[in-house]
Design a protein around this motif. Structure first.
Motif, PDB file in Angstrom:
ATOM      1  N   ILE A  93      13.763   1.840  -1.750  1.00  0.00           N
ATOM      2  CA  ILE A  93      12.383   2.307  -1.834  1.00  0.00           C
ATOM      3  C   ILE A  93      12.381   3.700  -2.459  1.00  0.00           C
ATOM      4  CG2 ILE A  93      10.304   2.890  -0.527  1.00  0.00           C
ATOM      5  CD1 ILE A  93      10.969  -0.076  -0.491  1.00  0.00           C
ATOM      6  N   GLY A  94      11.559   3.867  -3.483  1.00  0.00           N
ATOM      7  CA  GLY A  94      11.392   5.152  -4.134  1.00  0.00           C
ATOM      8  C   GLY A  94       9.979   5.658  -3.948  1.00  0.00           C
ATOM      9  N   GLU A  95       9.738   6.865  -4.413  1.00  0.00           N
ATOM     10  CA  GLU A  95       8.416   7.485  -4.277  1.00  0.00           C
ATOM     11  C   GLU A  95       8.014   8.067  -5.617  1.00  0.00           C
ATOM     12  OE1 GLU A  95       6.546  11.350  -2.013  1.00  0.00           O
ATOM     13  OE2 GLU A  95       8.187  10.280  -1.038  1.00  0.00           O
ATOM     14  N   ILE A  96       6.747   7.912  -5.968  1.00  0.00           N
ATOM     15  CA  ILE A  96       6.239   8.465  -7.216  1.00  0.00           C
ATOM     16  C   ILE A  96       6.029   9.966  -7.026  1.00  0.00           C
ATOM     17  CG2 ILE A  96       4.335   8.447  -8.887  1.00  0.00           C
ATOM     18  CD1 ILE A  96       5.984   5.914  -8.966  1.00  0.00           C
ATOM     19  N   ARG A  97       6.649  10.744  -7.908  1.00  0.00           N
ATOM     20  CA  ARG A  97       6.482  12.200  -7.910  1.00  0.00           C
ATOM     21  C   ARG A  97       6.434  12.652  -9.353  1.00  0.00           C
ATOM     22  NH1 ARG A  97      10.895  14.612  -3.631  1.00  0.00           N
ATOM     23  NH2 ARG A  97      10.147  13.504  -1.783  1.00  0.00           N
ATOM     24  N   GLN A  98       5.447  13.420  -9.705  1.00  0.00           N
ATOM     25  CA  GLN A  98       5.322  14.014 -11.034  1.00  0.00           C
ATOM     26  C   GLN A  98       5.439  12.967 -12.137  1.00  0.00           C
ATOM     27  OE1 GLN A  98       8.404  16.953 -11.102  1.00  0.00           O
ATOM     28  NE2 GLN A  98       7.626  18.015  -9.312  1.00  0.00           N
ATOM     29  N   GLY A  99       4.886  11.797 -11.909  1.00  0.00           N
ATOM     30  CA  GLY A  99       4.912  10.749 -12.921  1.00  0.00           C
ATOM     31  C   GLY A  99       6.256  10.055 -13.063  1.00  0.00           C
ATOM     32  N   MET A 100       7.167  10.320 -12.148  1.00  0.00           N
ATOM     33  CA  MET A 100       8.481   9.685 -12.167  1.00  0.00           C
ATOM     34  C   MET A 100       8.762   9.120 -10.781  1.00  0.00           C
ATOM     35  SD  MET A 100      10.610  12.484 -14.383  1.00  0.00           S
ATOM     36  CE  MET A 100      11.861  11.418 -15.003  1.00  0.00           C
ATOM     37  N   VAL A 101       9.861   8.381 -10.644  1.00  0.00           N
ATOM     38  CA  VAL A 101      10.232   7.811  -9.359  1.00  0.00           C
ATOM     39  C   VAL A 101      11.339   8.667  -8.749  1.00  0.00           C
ATOM     40  CG1 VAL A 101      11.203   5.815  -8.181  1.00  0.00           C
ATOM     41  CG2 VAL A 101       9.607   5.476 -10.052  1.00  0.00           C
ATOM     42  N   GLY A 105      17.665  10.890  -4.397  1.00  0.00           N
ATOM     43  CA  GLY A 105      17.762  12.327  -4.607  1.00  0.00           C
ATOM     44  C   GLY A 105      17.522  12.794  -6.024  1.00  0.00           C
ATOM     45  N   SER A 106      17.069  11.908  -6.913  1.00  0.00           N
ATOM     46  CA  SER A 106      16.829  12.279  -8.309  1.00  0.00           C
ATOM     47  C   SER A 106      15.497  11.723  -8.775  1.00  0.00           C
ATOM     48  CB  SER A 106      17.934  11.732  -9.228  1.00  0.00           C
ATOM     49  OG  SER A 106      19.163  12.300  -8.909  1.00  0.00           O
ATOM     50  N   LEU A 107      14.923  12.381  -9.771  1.00  0.00           N
ATOM     51  CA  LEU A 107      13.734  11.848 -10.419  1.00  0.00           C
ATOM     52  C   LEU A 107      14.164  10.975 -11.591  1.00  0.00           C
ATOM     53  CD1 LEU A 107      11.401  14.978 -10.392  1.00  0.00           C
ATOM     54  CD2 LEU A 107      11.068  12.852  -9.134  1.00  0.00           C
ATOM     55  N   TRP A 108      13.590   9.771 -11.670  1.00  0.00           N
ATOM     56  CA  TRP A 108      13.969   8.801 -12.691  1.00  0.00           C
ATOM     57  C   TRP A 108      12.739   8.388 -13.493  1.00  0.00           C
ATOM     58  CZ3 TRP A 108      19.059   6.977 -12.891  1.00  0.00           C
ATOM     59  CH2 TRP A 108      19.865   7.265 -11.802  1.00  0.00           C
ATOM     60  N   ALA A 109      12.943   8.199 -14.796  1.00  0.00           N
ATOM     61  CA  ALA A 109      11.938   7.487 -15.575  1.00  0.00           C
ATOM     62  C   ALA A 109      11.980   6.046 -15.102  1.00  0.00           C
ATOM     63  CB  ALA A 109      12.261   7.581 -17.062  1.00  0.00           C
ATOM     64  N   GLY A 133       3.161  10.208  -4.412  1.00  0.00           N
ATOM     65  CA  GLY A 133       3.305   9.843  -3.017  1.00  0.00           C
ATOM     66  C   GLY A 133       3.341   8.348  -2.782  1.00  0.00           C
ATOM     67  N   ASP A 134       2.978   7.540  -3.792  1.00  0.00           N
ATOM     68  CA  ASP A 134       3.031   6.087  -3.622  1.00  0.00           C
ATOM     69  C   ASP A 134       4.477   5.633  -3.480  1.00  0.00           C
ATOM     70  OD1 ASP A 134       0.306   5.887  -3.838  1.00  0.00           O
ATOM     71  OD2 ASP A 134       0.296   5.113  -5.893  1.00  0.00           O
ATOM     72  N   LYS A 135       4.691   4.675  -2.601  1.00  0.00           N
ATOM     73  CA  LYS A 135       6.019   4.091  -2.413  1.00  0.00           C
ATOM     74  C   LYS A 135       6.147   2.890  -3.340  1.00  0.00           C
ATOM     75  CE  LYS A 135       7.056   6.752   1.085  1.00  0.00           C
ATOM     76  NZ  LYS A 135       7.898   7.887   0.903  1.00  0.00           N
ATOM     77  N   VAL A 136       7.304   2.766  -3.988  1.00  0.00           N
ATOM     78  CA  VAL A 136       7.562   1.645  -4.883  1.00  0.00           C
ATOM     79  C   VAL A 136       8.913   1.037  -4.541  1.00  0.00           C
ATOM     80  CG1 VAL A 136       6.149   2.488  -6.799  1.00  0.00           C
ATOM     81  CG2 VAL A 136       8.525   3.181  -6.645  1.00  0.00           C
ATOM     82  N   GLU A 137       9.064  -0.227  -4.844  1.00  0.00           N
ATOM     83  CA  GLU A 137      10.329  -0.919  -4.600  1.00  0.00           C
ATOM     84  C   GLU A 137      11.181  -0.846  -5.864  1.00  0.00           C
ATOM     85  OE1 GLU A 137      12.128  -5.299  -3.448  1.00  0.00           O
ATOM     86  OE2 GLU A 137       9.963  -4.987  -3.395  1.00  0.00           O
ATOM     87  N   VAL A 138      12.345  -0.231  -5.740  1.00  0.00           N
ATOM     88  CA  VAL A 138      13.274  -0.116  -6.855  1.00  0.00           C
ATOM     89  C   VAL A 138      14.192  -1.332  -6.833  1.00  0.00           C
ATOM     90  CG1 VAL A 138      15.119   1.254  -7.879  1.00  0.00           C
ATOM     91  CG2 VAL A 138      13.179   2.393  -6.819  1.00  0.00           C
ATOM     92  N   LEU A 139      14.219  -2.072  -7.928  1.00  0.00           N
ATOM     93  CA  LEU A 139      15.045  -3.269  -8.005  1.00  0.00           C
ATOM     94  C   LEU A 139      16.452  -2.959  -8.489  1.00  0.00           C
ATOM     95  CD1 LEU A 139      12.400  -5.651  -9.586  1.00  0.00           C
ATOM     96  CD2 LEU A 139      13.053  -5.462  -7.184  1.00  0.00           C
ATOM     97  N   GLU A 140      16.563  -2.097  -9.505  1.00  0.00           N
ATOM     98  CA  GLU A 140      17.869  -1.741 -10.048  1.00  0.00           C
ATOM     99  C   GLU A 140      17.739  -0.506 -10.915  1.00  0.00           C
ATOM    100  OE1 GLU A 140      19.536  -4.225 -13.212  1.00  0.00           O
ATOM    101  OE2 GLU A 140      17.600  -5.261 -13.304  1.00  0.00           O
TER     102      GLU A 140
END
Length: 151
Positions: A93-101, A105-109, A133-140
């Motif tokens: 589970i990731g979180e949207i921050r500053q337009g990235m996920v 511990g890292s921000l990802w495109a 702040g939205d939670k998203v499901e990271v698949l890979e």
């Protein structure tokens, strides 16, 4: 040398090995300890020059212990030193921050995998779907981007 001197020398070498981890002194210490045990029970004086036989005994037992014990001891330490880079593996589970996920511990495109069409969408129009702040499901993680599930 007497039994006590040989035994103390062997113990000192084993302790120094533990402190410095040179991986050679352990086998010399084992050779000294085995020679000390033989000196205690048999005594090398019966074979002639005791110092020569003690030196030969130390060398032989050190070499034998090196051959017999090196591989098993190295395998114990090799298992404990394996390092797995799990940053690129896995999902969660990731979180949207500053337009990235924000994930691990890292921000990802990111790219969205639409579950209805199974197509990847680029994130240039995704700002309407997600807010900070939205939670998203990271698949890979692929190509330095996280693939997230939508729908």
């Amino acid at each position: 040398m007497s039994f006590i001197v040989l035994l103390c020398s062997g113990i000192i070498l084993v302790v120094v090995e533990i402190l410095f981890a040179s991986f050679f002194l352990l086998f010399a210490g084992i050779g000294f300890i085995i020679t000390a045990i033989l000196e205690y029970f048999i005594g090398f004086e019966v074979f002639g020059n005791a110092y020569v036989w003690q030196a030969i005994s130390i060398c032989v037992f050190s070499f034998i212990s090196l051959i017999v014990l090196k591989k098993p001891i190295k395998s114990w330490f090799a298992d404990s030193q394996t390092y797995e880079d799990s940053l690129q593996n896995g999902s969660g589970i990731g979180e949207i921050r500053q337009g990235m996920v924000y994930f691990k511990g890292s921000l990802w495109a990111y790219e969205i995998l639409d579950s209805t069409t199974l197509m990847h969408k680029q994130n240039d129009m995704d700002s309407k779907f997600f807010k900070d702040g939205d939670k998203v499901e990271v698949l890979e993680i692929r190509d330095n981007k996280v693939i997230i599930k939508y729908g």
